[in-house]
Structure formats: C-alpha cells, structure tokens
Design an enzyme around this catalytic site. Structure first.
Site, PDB file in Angstrom:
ATOM      1  N   HIS A 239       5.176   1.178  -8.431  1.00  0.00           N
ATOM      2  CA  HIS A 239       3.784   1.593  -8.645  1.00  0.00           C
ATOM      3  C   HIS A 239       3.108   2.182  -7.395  1.00  0.00           C
ATOM      4  CE1 HIS A 239       4.036  -0.630 -12.445  1.00  0.00           C
ATOM      5  NE2 HIS A 239       4.433  -1.696 -11.768  1.00  0.00           N
TER       6      HIS A 239
HETATM    7  O1  RIB Z   1       0.147  -2.953 -12.357  1.00  0.00           O
HETATM    8  C1  RIB Z   1       0.778  -2.666 -11.136  1.00  0.00           C
HETATM    9  C2  RIB Z   1      -0.112  -2.991  -9.982  1.00  0.00           C
HETATM   10  O2  RIB Z   1      -0.399  -4.387  -9.982  1.00  0.00           O
HETATM   11  C3  RIB Z   1       0.548  -2.719  -8.610  1.00  0.00           C
HETATM   12  O3  RIB Z   1      -0.438  -2.377  -7.680  1.00  0.00           O
HETATM   13  C4  RIB Z   1       1.154  -4.034  -8.254  1.00  0.00           C
HETATM   14  O4  RIB Z   1       1.277  -4.215  -6.832  1.00  0.00           O
HETATM   15  C5  RIB Z   1       0.122  -4.981  -8.792  1.00  0.00           C
HETATM   16  O5  RIB Z   1      -0.910  -5.093  -7.827  1.00  0.00           O
END
Ligand code: RIB
Ligand code: CA
Length: 311
Positions: A239
């Site tokens: 992500h």
């Molecule tokens: O949904 C993914 C996000 O949530 C990313 O930033 C991961 O690190 C968590 O914080």
C-alpha cells in the site's frame, strides 16, 4: 526537489515507503510524524525511528495523536504483528523522539515554510492532519498537496466490506481533510491491490544483497502472509510506497478528479469512501482518485531505489 512530511503508522508497508523516500534525491523529508493506527502510538513512534536508523537517516521524528478524533482506536496487529514491524529483528532505536507534538510540528512547519512548498504524505489514519487543520485553519492554503494512502471504490474495503483501514479508523478526520479545500490525491486500494508482493518481486529485492534490502524482504515475507491467505493471491498489496512512487513517477499511475465523501454516520459502512467516479452527482470534485498503476514499473522503481540504500 519535493519537500515532504511523512505522517505514518509503521507498519511494514509504511517502513518501505519511508525507505523509498529516503533513497530518492528528488525528495527532502522535513520530518516524520507518527500516528496511532496499525499499532498504538508508542510503537509507531518507535518503529519510525527504527526505520530511519536502518537507513542511517537523521530526520526528526514526532509523536502525534494516540487515538482518533472521536472514536476508540482500532489497530491491526493481526496484519503487522504485535510490534507493527514483525518479520525482522532490529535493535531499539537510539534516535531520540522530538519533544514537540507532531501536530505542532505540522502547524509550525507549514507556517514557517513558503506557501505551497510542503507536501503532506499521510500513510495512516488522518488524525494528525485533521487535528492540525482544525487547530490552525490558516495552514490549509499553505499546503502544496496532500498525497495519502486510503480509501477504496471498485476494490471495496479491507477492514470491513465497505471501508479501507486508514479511513475506517478515523472517518471524521478523513472528512475534515477532504473538506479542507487542500489539493488531495488519494491512493486507494483500487491501486494498491494491483501491486502485489509476489515471490519474484521479493526475491528481486532480496537479491540486492544489502542489509536494508534483506530486512525489507523479511518484512514483506511476514506482512504478506495475512493477505495471501485472505485473497488467495501470490503476494499482498504493497500500500504505502505507492504514495512516494506517485511523487516520483506520477506517469506510472492514472486516476480522475472527482468528488469523494466519507461515511461517518452508519456503523455498517463507517469509513466508506463514496467516490463519484462516474460523476453522477453535482458534488464538486475535491480529490484526484487514482485507479490504475503500472505494477512492473512500480516495482522496478522501488527495487532500483532500495538498492541505493547502502548502510
Ligand atoms: O489499508 C492499508 C493501510 O492501512 C496501509 O497504510 C497500512 O499500513 C495500514 O495503515
Ligand atoms: Ca500505513
């Protein structure tokens, strides 16, 4: 030169995003502000310093909000492990935590720096950013851009059927950010679910052969196990590094400027990002919502940059 503040809840994927920024000469990291999210604040503030020390970077780290604006904190140890950085054993950080609160650092930095020269890169719940905007509305026009990881539309939710984790944890904060008038770029699950940490991609990172690359490969091998089981995929969505990659190579991504509203009332759909992708409402556009990414180009960039971190 892009001058940024990374607001983060490390988290293995946050850690890789921080390393990507540190490895990129196009980017100057003015500070790292920590927020409660994946794990409680004490751990995210520790983990951010662990990551910076791994890279040999001396950048100020600030602890921020330890819970959402109005709600109880929701964490994600089931994904990231109890430490938030499970997968690699690293020493306790010696880099000190700054005494200033992260929200004060955000406000003071944005008031000090010339308007339109600082980009905020939130990688976790938006509590610190929203609190700064509420406490000091004058900073909004001084922010160059907010490029955040959060939300979902075609990909739907990951922490609930309707919502992505960062937005779900603090939907009121997300609403404040999206109604602030600041130029917002959203990197949602629609994008991050297209950049999976496949075996081949982790092997290419490990093949760099440095200590940093080995730690990153170990983090990703741990981090991916939850999503691989859940989605039955080869690898997990990576992500947060997508935020930094967008700063470096926006041409690897595609999206559209649309209206995005946040569900804050319904328990069932709390934190849902209601993206008017097809422009069926007359609600004014307030964000660039990304939907496509060149996954191979992203991993080529990430791997090449990680190889530059030599300590
Ligand atoms: O949904 C993914 C996000 O949530 C990313 O930033 C991961 O690190 C968590 O914080
Ligand atoms: Ca994060």
């Amino acid at each position: 030169m892009q001058r940024i503040i990374i607001d983060t809840d490390p988290g293995q994927d946050d850690a890789v995003a921080i390393l990507l920024a540190l490895a990129s000469p196009e980017i100057e990291v003015l500070g790292v502000t920590c927020v409660a999210g994946n794990v409680p604040l004490a751990r995210t503030a520790r983990n951010a310093r662990v990551v910076l020390e791994l890279a040999g970077a001396d950048i100020p780290v600030f602890a921020g909000c330890d819970r959402p604006i109005t709600r109880d904190l929701l964490t994600a140890e089931h994904v990231h492990g109890p430490s938030g950085l499970d997968g690699a054993d690293l020493p306790e950080p010696t880099l000190p935590l700054q005494p200033q609160h992260a929200v004060d650092f955000l406000i003071h930095t944005l008031r000090r720096e010339p308007p339109g020269t600082v980009t905020l890169c939130p990688l976790g719940p938006l509590t610190n950013i929203a609190t700064a905007l509420r406490r000091a509305p004058d900073i909004a026009p001084r922010i160059r851009q907010i490029v955040l990881m959060g939300g979902a539309y075609f990909e739907v939710g990951n922490i609930t059927p309707a919502a992505e984790f960062n937005i779900h944890v603090d939907p009121e904060a997300a609403e404040i950010v999206l109604k602030s008038g600041v130029d917002v770029v959203m990197v949602p699950l629609d994008v991050t679910h297209r950049v999976l940490t496949t075996r081949a991609r982790i092997a290419a990172i490990r093949a760099i052969g440095t200590r940093v690359a080995g730690v990153v490969a170990d983090w990703l091998a741990f981090f991916e196990r939850f999503d691989e089981t859940k989605y039955g995929s080869d690898g997990a969505p990576l992500h947060d590094p997508c935020v930094i990659a967008w700063l470096l190579r926006p041409d690897l991504f595609a999206g559209r400027r649309i209206n995005v509203e946040i569900e804050t009332q319904s328990p069932l759909t709390r934190g849902m990002t209601v993206a008017d992708w097809w422009r069926v409402t007359d609600r004014a556009p307030n964000a660039t919502f990304l939907g496509q990414v060149d996954a191979e180009g992203f991993y080529s960039l990430l791997t090449e940059r990680l190889a530059r971190l030599r300590p």
